[in-house]
Design an enzyme around this catalytic site. Structure first.
Site, PDB file in Angstrom:
ATOM      1  N   LYS A   1       0.781  -1.102   0.089  1.00 22.31           N
ATOM      2  CA  LYS A   1      -0.001   0.172   0.162  1.00 22.31           C
ATOM      3  C   LYS A   1       0.863   1.276   0.013  1.00 22.31           C
ATOM      4  O   LYS A   1       2.118   1.187   0.291  1.00 22.31           O
ATOM      5  CB  LYS A   1      -0.804  -0.023   1.198  1.00 22.31           C
ATOM      6  CG  LYS A   1      -0.375   0.050   2.580  1.00 22.31           C
ATOM      7  CD  LYS A   1       0.298   1.238   3.147  1.00 22.31           C
ATOM      8  CE  LYS A   1       0.655   1.261   4.449  1.00 22.31           C
ATOM      9  NZ  LYS A   1       1.503   2.503   4.679  1.00 22.31           N
TER      10      LYS A   1
ATOM     11  N   ASP B   1      -3.155  -2.600   9.531  1.00 18.98           N
ATOM     12  CA  ASP B   1      -3.101  -2.702   8.099  1.00 18.98           C
ATOM     13  C   ASP B   1      -3.572  -3.761   7.295  1.00 18.98           C
ATOM     14  O   ASP B   1      -3.627  -3.848   6.269  1.00 18.98           O
ATOM     15  CB  ASP B   1      -1.862  -2.125   7.390  1.00 18.98           C
ATOM     16  CG  ASP B   1      -1.240  -0.878   7.693  1.00 18.98           C
ATOM     17  OD1 ASP B   1      -2.021   0.060   8.131  1.00 18.98           O
ATOM     18  OD2 ASP B   1      -0.069  -0.679   7.714  1.00 18.98           O
TER      19      ASP B   1
END
Length: 315
Positions: free
Chosen positions: A15, A145
């Site tokens: 990401k 995350d």
């Protein structure tokens, strides 16, 4: 377990944070965040194979340095597999093979991607059919995350970053990532951010940063997104790793629309106007940082998903 059950490989993306607003420290030691994640085409592949006992091996891909990856029970992928087994009542150990392309301790959530891929691979191997929401709930117990590694694409994250709402995104955005040979500890970066703010700091009023990022994504407008990118941890990361300031400047000078520290760093994300522009930026940066530290990618891409099921002994 039958020895004839195939191995399963799952892939999960890295990401980049298009926006990272960091609030004050909470009672549990975490910070309230407002972030916009985008999943990019740098991946971790995790293969789960039936085994007599739990185990893990790691393979470097794309020049990643895996020397700092733990191979014991503290590894996030192995923790994910064991957590899923425990909650589902499965007593069938697996061996996980992790093929790492995402930089370690680089601010791109490589460990979280490993955990997401391990959850998906083991869920398929054990034929549990847990579902994305169920896996994301488990993932949130492992790390902030991990749920995004499962969902992928583009999303606003709140809370610790684990509470996700998808963001409408048109088109693709093109990135050059400049890797740093030295990782940065996420807790250290947050602590430095807190130290710089001082005891009297209070969160600023709600601002328009999120609205600007969302508008740029809806319009598929790379230049507008470049103007809206921001990261509250960038100053702290640059204080702990001063070379990042030079890398950010070099990226802008090489023609990137914008340069931002990815997450807690030290990877630097350079947004470019197109895939061709990304290659031009790489060409400009090779003499400055070296070919081995540069990766091109695009986003958004899907979250963790099964790639293939391998017969025993298959490659």
């Amino acid at each position: 377990m039958s020895d004839h059950r195939p191995a399963v490989t799952a892939r999960a993306p890295a990401k980049v944070n298009l926006l990272l607003q960091v609030g004050p420290v909470r009672d549990d030691g975490f910070h309230d965040l407002v972030t916009v994640f985008q999943a990019v085409s740098v991946h971790e592949d995790v293969t789960a194979t039936p085994a007599a006992d739990w185990g893990l091996t790691v393979e470097a891909a794309g020049g990643a340095d895996v020397s700092g990856v733990p191979l014991d029970g503290s590894n996030l992928a192995l923790r994910a597999a064991r957590l899923l087994a425990e909650r589902a009542g499965v007593d069938e150990p697996v061996h996980l093979h992790v093929r790492k392309e995402v930089p370690v301790a680089g601010g791109m959530a490589g460990g979280s991607a490993d955990a997401a891929a391990a959850l998906v691979a083991c869920d398929a191997l054990w034929q549990l059919r847990t579902g994305l929401d169920g896996l994301a709930t488990l993932g949130a117990e492992l790390g902030s995350d991990v749920p995004f590694g499962l969902h992928g694409r583009t999303a606003v994250g709140t809370g610790r970053g684990e509470q996700l709402v998808p963001v409408l995104t048109r088109g693709s955005f093109h990135w050059v990532f400049v890797l740093d040979p030295a990782g940065l500890s996420t807790p250290r970066v947050f602590a430095e951010c807190d130290r710089r703010r001082g005891p009297g700091w209070g969160p600023p009023p709600a601002d328009v940063r999120l609205e600007a990022v969302e508008a740029a994504l809806r319009g598929g407008d790379a230049e507008a997104l470049a103007a809206a990118l921001s990261n509250d941890l960038a100053e702290a990361a640059c204080a702990l790793a001063p070379q990042l300031t030079r890398t950010l400047a070099a990226g802008r000078a090489a023609g990137a629309l914008a340069a931002v520290v990815s997450g807690s760093g030290p990877t630097v994300a350079l947004l470019t106007a197109s895939a061709a522009s990304a290659q031009d930026v790489v060409a400009e940066l090779v003499p400055v940082v070296g070919q081995g530290r540069l990766r091109t990618a695009s986003g958004p891409v899907p979250g963790a998903r099964v790639l293939e099921a391998l017969a025993p002994g298959g490659q």
